[in-house]
Scaffold this active site. Sequence first.
Site, PDB file in Angstrom:
ATOM      1  N   ILE A  19       0.936  -1.138  -0.177  1.00  0.00           N
ATOM      2  CA  ILE A  19       0.063  -0.018   0.092  1.00  0.00           C
ATOM      3  C   ILE A  19       0.663   1.312  -0.011  1.00  0.00           C
ATOM      4  CG2 ILE A  19      -1.479   1.115   1.455  1.00  0.00           C
ATOM      5  CD1 ILE A  19      -2.864  -1.410   2.321  1.00  0.00           C
ATOM      6  N   LYS A  73      12.207  31.630 -25.248  1.00  0.00           N
ATOM      7  CA  LYS A  73      12.649  32.074 -24.041  1.00  0.00           C
ATOM      8  C   LYS A  73      11.274  32.207 -23.111  1.00  0.00           C
ATOM      9  CE  LYS A  73      15.601  34.859 -20.972  1.00  0.00           C
ATOM     10  NZ  LYS A  73      15.986  33.747 -20.103  1.00  0.00           N
ATOM     11  N   ASP A 201      -4.025  45.324 -40.000  1.00  0.00           N
ATOM     12  CA  ASP A 201      -4.221  46.347 -39.074  1.00  0.00           C
ATOM     13  C   ASP A 201      -2.830  47.268 -39.570  1.00  0.00           C
ATOM     14  OD1 ASP A 201      -5.137  47.988 -36.900  1.00  0.00           O
ATOM     15  OD2 ASP A 201      -3.499  46.872 -35.621  1.00  0.00           O
TER      16      ASP A 201
END
Length: 359
Positions: A19, A73, A201
């Site tokens: 156990i 990173k 954009d």
Amino acid sequence: MSAYAVIGAVAGIVIILAIITSVYCMCSRQTKAQADILPTETFEAYENPIWKKTEVEHRESLESLANIAQSMKVYNFLELQYATDDFSPGSQVKGTVFRGKMNGDLIAIKKMNGDVSKEISSLDKINHFNLIRVLGVCFNEGHWFLIYEFASNGPLSDWIFSSNTNQKFLSWTQRMQIVLDVARGLNYIHSYNIPPYVYKDLKSSSILLDSEFRAKISNFRPARFAERQRGQTTSEEIYLSPEYREKGQLSPKLDVYAFGMLLLEVLTGKKIANLYERLNGNLSEVFVGVFDEMKGKDQLRCLMDPSLKENYPSESAMSIARLIEYCLNRDPSSRPDMDEIVRSLSKVLNMSMTWETSL
């Protein structure tokens, strides 16, 4: 003690050990799984617990972070705090963008909204001199932070719309180098990615200038050519092509149209919004009479940015005016590709540099 008692005692001890061993193995596997998700060298998982949202959401974010860490990173949040003096007002550039210094180099740190892990994975695959470079990423308490290279001369809009009082001025040749840089960056995302990306954009405030006044496209959040439904955009409506405004059609020709707008601002030193209002939305009227053989140069002189004080080669300026007209064509199939624009602007820049050395 009888043999049966001894056998029973030994059996009990064996069961207890079994156990204990099972519990130990389960704990070890759980600890290893957590370590695989988030290495302690790259994130302070224990000192700064982030389980404030649902466990599923955070598990997905941490798994994304682990995947990103293989190629990009991953910064510790304490590093960002140190670099920005704990995100002090003095380090704030604009909105959620902060300036910092790390290992002696200036960096820009932007706090992002929502889970941008998929976008980060896309950005990691894109590398070009004229796109702002992503240096790394940080995830802290449910928030993503992107770390970029720092462009010390700020947005192009600060230079072409500036008043003489702040001493910001771009020469004709500097302007031609900048627009060529932008064209090269757009050509890269259009032509060297399969399927191509669309920037969607483009405007003067999204073009940043480094210490050498070379242009870097910022706020790049790739939109795929395959998309056909209109989505949210941070660009003002007037920068968007007619086919996108009216039908939601997305293609690289949308960026070509916006590039024509950018060229017009660089040529005139006036904001597109002001020109648009003055001409009641019909920008094509800005070139009325400019291409006339007799009076064209006089009309062009009225159109040019007065801060240039007529220090520009007329032939090159006329070439830019014609290129703007092509880019703003209402029919997207009649607009040039960015590759063609790069070739045209390369010739204009060479002519301009020859003109400048002859002064």
